[in-house]
Scaffold this active site. Structure first.
Site, PDB file in Angstrom:
ATOM      1  N   TRP A  30       0.861  -1.175   0.000  1.00  0.00           N
ATOM      2  CA  TRP A  30       0.000   0.000   0.000  1.00  0.00           C
ATOM      3  C   TRP A  30       0.908   1.238   0.000  1.00  0.00           C
ATOM      4  O   TRP A  30       1.869   1.299   0.773  1.00  0.00           O
ATOM      5  CB  TRP A  30      -0.894  -0.028   1.242  1.00  0.00           C
ATOM      6  N   ASP A  71      -0.823  -5.873   9.109  1.00  0.00           N
ATOM      7  CA  ASP A  71      -1.796  -4.854   8.741  1.00  0.00           C
ATOM      8  C   ASP A  71      -3.041  -5.590   8.263  1.00  0.00           C
ATOM      9  O   ASP A  71      -3.012  -6.262   7.230  1.00  0.00           O
ATOM     10  CB  ASP A  71      -1.238  -3.960   7.622  1.00  0.00           C
ATOM     11  N   LYS A 126     -13.456  -0.717   5.848  1.00  0.00           N
ATOM     12  CA  LYS A 126     -14.029  -1.486   4.760  1.00  0.00           C
ATOM     13  C   LYS A 126     -15.063  -2.498   5.258  1.00  0.00           C
ATOM     14  O   LYS A 126     -16.183  -2.519   4.770  1.00  0.00           O
ATOM     15  CB  LYS A 126     -12.912  -2.218   3.987  1.00  0.00           C
TER      16      LYS A 126
HETATM   17  N1  PLA Z   1      -3.767  -0.670   5.167  1.00  0.00           N
HETATM   18  C1  PLA Z   1      -4.037  -1.011   3.907  1.00  0.00           C
HETATM   19  C2  PLA Z   1      -3.364  -2.198   3.322  1.00  0.00           C
HETATM   20  C3  PLA Z   1      -4.946  -0.252   3.153  1.00  0.00           C
HETATM   21  O1  PLA Z   1      -5.200  -0.626   1.906  1.00  0.00           O
HETATM   22  C4  PLA Z   1      -5.578   0.863   3.725  1.00  0.00           C
HETATM   23  C5  PLA Z   1      -6.544   1.703   2.944  1.00  0.00           C
HETATM   24  C6  PLA Z   1      -5.265   1.163   5.062  1.00  0.00           C
HETATM   25  C7  PLA Z   1      -4.363   0.369   5.750  1.00  0.00           C
HETATM   26  C8  PLA Z   1      -5.845   2.309   5.804  1.00  0.00           C
HETATM   27  O2  PLA Z   1      -7.206   2.413   5.817  1.00  0.00           O
HETATM   28  P1  PLA Z   1      -7.978   3.293   6.878  1.00  0.00           P
HETATM   29  O3  PLA Z   1      -7.030   4.266   7.480  1.00  0.00           O
HETATM   30  O4  PLA Z   1      -9.039   3.975   6.099  1.00  0.00           O
HETATM   31  O5  PLA Z   1      -8.519   2.341   7.865  1.00  0.00           O
HETATM   32  N2  PLA Z   1      -6.340   1.769   1.564  1.00  0.00           N
HETATM   33  C9  PLA Z   1      -7.317   2.441   0.696  1.00  0.00           C
HETATM   34  C10 PLA Z   1      -7.575   3.881   1.063  1.00  0.00           C
HETATM   35  C11 PLA Z   1      -8.669   1.728   0.728  1.00  0.00           C
HETATM   36  C12 PLA Z   1      -6.374   4.776   1.179  1.00  0.00           C
HETATM   37  O6  PLA Z   1      -5.431   4.715   0.369  1.00  0.00           O
HETATM   38  O7  PLA Z   1      -6.391   5.555   2.130  1.00  0.00           O
HETATM   39  C13 PLA Z   1      -6.783   2.351  -0.765  1.00  0.00           C
HETATM   40  O8  PLA Z   1      -7.478   2.773  -1.682  1.00  0.00           O
HETATM   41  O9  PLA Z   1      -5.682   1.770  -0.937  1.00  0.00           O
END
Ligand code: PLA
Length: 408
Positions: free
Chosen positions: A137, A218, A254
């Protein structure tokens, strides 16, 4: 599972103290209570009916209103954190049964990772390097870098097979300096949608144990990968059973649809309740200067749902429906792309799991899709499968097919 439901009393105290001596957190000192919010903690613990709290600045009229919107404790709503830990670790988890999981509510998953990063930077007794899967991510690197950790990568994804580079992953784990920190996506890896199998997780756990690495999970998508929160917690629960001490970041964005409410939790397994109390006292000292205490409303929603049998069942059914709808969109997309004679191999669309599909579309293809077809995705070709539905899937498939054929 049965073997792990031993009550605390049956664990010999000698074993607990041995665990404490070996624990990653044995040298974490107990921190002092906060000068203001610590007073509220003392007030809450006091059982005397005459008690009055004149510590925190919270206005009250002649009659207290209930439920109030006053500040939560620094580590959040206790009913929520308890329920969150149970959901992740499972009811029969040994550290949970032994009251040895230190936990704090967090500003969703991001906040949990950030608290974890800051805590490790301050207290992890070994090298402050965290290894992330490549790719991961996009926000993981800045989160951990800004927390004060050094960020490196390990091999994860194999472009040629569009799957897991398991050999590369194992080799990189084996070559890490002992006691490094390793970030693992608990399920529904973002952005690839490629997860290790249970057998591969067991092997990963063994190597991590041999190399004395510290696993930091995570878990942002519990329930989203398979539709079962239990199944998706396999890796976390296996590691704990295998005797690892772990760190865990949880998000309820989510799986509960609480995105903007910012509901999450950060936890650490510790040796015993005494160590847990020390670790929690220090988590408070990490959190208090960051944002003082977490938001209330979403945690109340989550704890209400998780704490009520009927609501829990209804929610879990909805998680299953979400996962299944995503899976059905994967099949439609795959079948459409094949039916339209789109050059390339598209099996990965259905073999990947979770929220995302790593399509294999190139950066120029993603650009032409945005410019000409008004279809937006990240430039690495990742699409959120959940954004597809029966109304837009055909338009999307046709546009992708044209982009790949160079006809857009
Ligand atoms: N960890 C992972 C692997 C994630 O994909 C995301 C969110 C988070 C943590 C953190 O989410 P939260 O803080 O909202 O609980 N990833 C998203 C959103 C869904 C983003 O980038 O913020 C994404 O589109 O990758």
């Amino acid at each position: 599972m049965q073997a792990f439901s031993r009550p605390l009393a049956r664990i010999a105290p000698r074993n607990l103290s041995r665990a404490a001596a070996l624990s990653t957190w044995s040298a974490v000192p107990a921190g002092p209570p906060d000068p203001i919010l610590g007073v509220t903690e003392a007030f809450k613990a006091d059982k005397d009916p005459r008690k009055i709290n004149l510590g925190v600045g919270a206005y009250r009229d002649e009659n207290a209103t209930n439920p109030d919107k006053e500040y939560l404790p620094i580590t959040g709503l206790p009913e929520f954190t308890k329920a969150a830990v149970k959901l992740a670790y499972g009811e029969d988890s040994i550290p949970l049964q032994h009251n040895a999981i230190a936990v704090t509510q967090s500003i969703s998953g991001t906040g949990a990772l950030r608290i974890g990063g800051a805590f490790l930077a301050r207290f992890y007794p070994n090298t402050k390097t965290i290894y992330l899967p490549n790719p991961s991510w996009g926000n993981h690197t800045p989160i951990f870098r800004d927390s004060g950790l050094e960020v490196k990568q390990y091999r994860y994804y194999d472009k040629t097979t569009v799957g897991l580079d398991f050999a590369g992953l194992k080799e990189d784990l084996k070559n890490m300096p002992e006691q490094s920190i390793v970030l693992l996506h608990a399920c529904a890896h973002n952005p690839t949608g490629v997860d290790p199998t249970p057998e591969q997780w067991i092997e990963i756990s063994d190597i991590i144990q041999e190399k004395k690495l510290f696993p930091f999970f995570d878990m942002a998508y519990q329930g989203f990968a398979s539709g079962s929160t239990t199944h998706d917690a396999f890796a976390v629960r296996h590691f704990v059973k295998a005797g690892h001490q772990i760190a865990l970041a949880q998000s309820f964005a989510k799986n509960m649809g609480l995105y903007g409410e910012r509901v999450g939790a950060f936890s650490l397994t510790t040796a015993d309740p005494e160590e847990k109390a020390r670790v929690e006292s220090q988590l408070k000292i990490v959190v208090r200067p960051m944002y003082s205490n977490p938001p209330l409303h979403g945690a109340r929603i989550a704890s209400t749902v998780l704490g009520n049998h009927k609501l829990y069942k209804e929610w879990h059914g909805e998680v299953e429906n979400m996962a299944n709808r995503i899976i059905s969109m994967r099949h439609r997309l795959h079948d459409n792309l094949v039916a339209q004679g789109t050059p390339g191999e598209w099996k990965h669309i259905t073999s990947q799991i979770g929220m995302f599909s790593f399509t294999g579309l190139t950066q120029p293809q993603t650009k032409v899709l945005a410019d000409k077809a008004h279809i937006y995705m990240t430039s690495d070709g990742r699409i959120s499968m959940a954004g597809l539905n029966s109304h837009n899937i055909d338009y999307f498939s046709e546009s992708v097919s044209k982009a790949v054929k160079g006809l857009l």
